[in-house]
Design a protein around this motif. Structure first.
Motif, short mmCIF file in Angstrom:
data_model
loop_
_atom_site.label_atom_id
_atom_site.label_comp_id
_atom_site.label_asym_id
_atom_site.label_seq_id
_atom_site.Cartn_x
_atom_site.Cartn_y
_atom_site.Cartn_z
N ALA A 1 0.85 -1.19 0.00
CA ALA A 1 0.00 0.00 0.00
C ALA A 1 0.89 1.24 0.00
CB ALA A 1 -0.94 0.01 1.21
N MET A 2 0.35 2.31 -0.54
CA MET A 2 1.14 3.55 -0.61
C MET A 2 0.20 4.75 -0.79
SD MET A 2 2.63 3.54 -4.53
CE MET A 2 3.33 1.91 -4.41
N TRP A 3 0.70 5.91 -0.41
CA TRP A 3 0.01 7.16 -0.71
C TRP A 3 0.53 7.67 -2.05
CZ3 TRP A 3 -4.08 8.48 2.00
CH2 TRP A 3 -4.19 8.08 3.34
N VAL A 4 -0.42 8.04 -2.92
CA VAL A 4 -0.06 8.54 -4.25
C VAL A 4 -0.60 9.96 -4.39
CG1 VAL A 4 -0.29 8.22 -6.74
CG2 VAL A 4 -0.09 6.23 -5.23
N SER A 5 0.26 10.90 -4.69
CA SER A 5 -0.17 12.30 -4.82
C SER A 5 -1.00 12.48 -6.09
CB SER A 5 1.04 13.23 -4.86
OG SER A 5 1.75 13.06 -6.09
N ARG A 6 -1.76 13.57 -6.12
CA ARG A 6 -2.57 13.88 -7.29
C ARG A 6 -1.69 14.03 -8.54
NH1 ARG A 6 -7.77 16.28 -7.83
NH2 ARG A 6 -7.87 16.40 -5.54
N GLU A 7 -0.55 14.68 -8.37
CA GLU A 7 0.34 14.88 -9.51
C GLU A 7 0.88 13.55 -10.04
OE1 GLU A 7 -0.26 18.41 -7.22
OE2 GLU A 7 0.57 16.46 -6.59
N GLU A 8 1.27 12.66 -9.11
CA GLU A 8 1.78 11.36 -9.53
C GLU A 8 0.67 10.52 -10.16
OE1 GLU A 8 4.65 7.78 -7.77
OE2 GLU A 8 3.51 9.04 -6.38
N MET A 9 -0.56 10.65 -9.64
CA MET A 9 -1.67 9.89 -10.21
C MET A 9 -1.97 10.34 -11.63
SD MET A 9 -3.73 7.39 -9.67
CE MET A 9 -3.78 7.16 -7.88
N MET A 10 -1.80 11.62 -11.90
CA MET A 10 -2.00 12.10 -13.27
C MET A 10 -0.98 11.47 -14.21
SD MET A 10 -2.97 16.11 -12.54
CE MET A 10 -3.25 16.47 -14.27
N ILE B 1 0.37 8.52 -13.70
CA ILE B 1 -0.05 7.12 -13.82
C ILE B 1 -1.16 6.98 -14.85
CG2 ILE B 1 -1.18 5.22 -12.59
CD1 ILE B 1 0.27 6.22 -10.04
N PHE B 2 -2.18 7.85 -14.77
CA PHE B 2 -3.31 7.77 -15.69
C PHE B 2 -2.90 8.10 -17.12
CE2 PHE B 2 -6.07 6.54 -12.56
CZ PHE B 2 -7.41 6.60 -12.93
N ALA B 3 -1.83 8.85 -17.28
CA ALA B 3 -1.33 9.15 -18.62
C ALA B 3 -0.49 8.01 -19.18
CB ALA B 3 -0.50 10.43 -18.59
N GLY B 4 -0.28 6.96 -18.36
CA GLY B 4 0.52 5.82 -18.79
C GLY B 4 2.00 6.10 -18.84
N GLU B 5 2.43 7.11 -18.08
CA GLU B 5 3.84 7.53 -18.13
C GLU B 5 4.61 7.22 -16.87
OE1 GLU B 5 3.49 11.66 -18.96
OE2 GLU B 5 2.75 11.38 -21.01
N HIS B 6 3.98 6.52 -15.91
CA HIS B 6 4.69 6.19 -14.68
C HIS B 6 5.57 4.97 -14.92
CE1 HIS B 6 5.43 5.25 -10.45
NE2 HIS B 6 5.00 6.46 -10.17
N PRO B 7 6.79 4.95 -14.39
CA PRO B 7 7.72 3.86 -14.69
C PRO B 7 7.35 2.52 -14.04
CG PRO B 7 8.68 5.37 -13.09
CD PRO B 7 7.42 6.01 -13.59
N THR B 8 6.57 2.53 -12.95
CA THR B 8 6.34 1.27 -12.24
C THR B 8 4.88 0.98 -11.91
OG1 THR B 8 6.74 2.34 -10.09
CG2 THR B 8 8.63 1.29 -11.18
N ILE B 9 4.00 1.97 -11.96
CA ILE B 9 2.62 1.76 -11.54
C ILE B 9 1.67 1.91 -12.72
CG2 ILE B 9 0.77 2.54 -10.01
CD1 ILE B 9 2.87 3.67 -8.15
#
Length: 322
Positions: A281-290, A292-300
């Motif tokens: 489990a982890m806390w994900v900031s709004r900026e990081e979630m954006m 992730i939703f853009a498909g640009e996060h390296p691990t999530i």
């Protein structure tokens, strides 16, 4: 209609025509209606035309494939005034079946019945749920869930005798003791838990690598939705939750849940997971979630489209939760 009702499997306003279910003559007339159609389910997989836009197949009741169907169809209701049914074709055995692919988290296999065109195939609903219209998704989910219930509830829970299908497929009646049994729906809370500008995410063992989602859990007997949210979040992640609001619901036929989407405000921040319940489990900031939703996060990876978790997070990002 509230924006919250546009979640996948909800919001199509299908006329379920409950008054017909217990009327033997009305059901017979519906079966004889020349405009009647049925959807076919094979081992939980609906028959669709996969040509984009994909469409749930509606088959005439005199179609030759129905000779292999179970004798007890489900009356789904009326669509534009015409009767709609569902038939279970699970007794049919594809010649080239690879059983190892069935029942997986995301079954990629497709089964083709020789009585249908090449692009008309049985597919895993979880894989194609976002391809379908709201009406098609609701009908497929309903048929899948009710047939799944019949498969696991063939005997009376009161006396153990074999029970009979009744009420147009919406009930099982025990001929020995007279008990009536109805399709099961399990209430589940799924929680958008925020702390400041961050949302709590977790993953279960066995999920695809990089997949995270909102925490979720079954509501226990004697428990409110709000209490279930607080209990589940604390049990799984060790986080305390204060105010809780209801946001949206989603029928989830995998196998038979009703997901209650809730929003909660965390009153603590430190995470201590229960490894029996979740893997991380982890806390994900709004900026990081954006990202992730853009498909640009390296691990999530983003939550799966079509699932209420994706719906809630997407609307949290857009400030459109209602």
């Amino acid at each position: 209609m509230r924006h919250a009702e546009t979640v996948t499997f909800g919001g199509s306003a299908l006329d379920r025509a409950g008054e017909v279910r217990g009327d033997v003559d009305a059901l017979a007339a519906a079966m004889a209606d020349p405009d009647a159609r049925t959807v076919l389910i094979w081992r939980g997989k609906p028959l669709i035309n996969r040509a984009r836009p994909a469409m749930l197949m509606r088959v005439r009741l005199d179609h030759p494939a129905l000779a292999q169907a179970d004798a007890s169809p489900i009356f789904l209701g009326r669509e534009d005034g015409a009767p709609r049914f569902a038939h279970d074709l699970s007794g049919w055995q594809p010649e080239d079946l690879d059983a190892s692919q069935l029942g997986g988290f995301l079954d990629p296999s497709e089964q083709h019945h020789p009585a249908f065109a090449s692009d008309e195939v049985f597919v895993e609903l979880r894989r194609v749920m976002t391809w379908l219209s709201a009406r098609d998704a609701e009908m497929a989910a309903t048929a899948k869930a009710v047939f799944g219930w019949h498969t696991t509830h063939m005997f009376c829970a009161k006396c153990g005798a074999a029970s009979d299908v009744s009420m147009g497929g919406w009930q099982r009646t025990c001929p020995a003791c007279g008990a009536h049994h109805f399709p099961r729906t399990d209430p589940v809370v799924i929680m958008l838990i925020t702390h400041g500008n961050s949302v709590l995410m977790g993953r279960s063992p066995g999920w695809p690598e990089g997949m995270y989602s909102l925490l979720a859990g079954f509501v226990e007997p004697g428990e409110t939705l709000e209490a279930a949210v607080r209990r589940e979040v604390f049990e799984e992640a060790g986080v305390r939750v204060g105010p809780v609001d209801y946001l949206s619901s989603q029928p989830w036929p995998f196998p038979a849940s009703l997901m209650f989407g809730c929003r909660g405000q965390a009153t603590s921040h430190d995470i201590t997971i229960d490894p029996v319940e979740i893997e991380a489990a982890m806390w994900v900031s709004r900026e990081e979630m954006m990202t992730i939703f853009a498909g640009e996060h390296p691990t999530i990876l983003p939550a799966r489209k079509g699932a209420i978790a994706h719906f809630l997070i997407e609307n949290w990002l857009a400030d459109t939760l209602d």
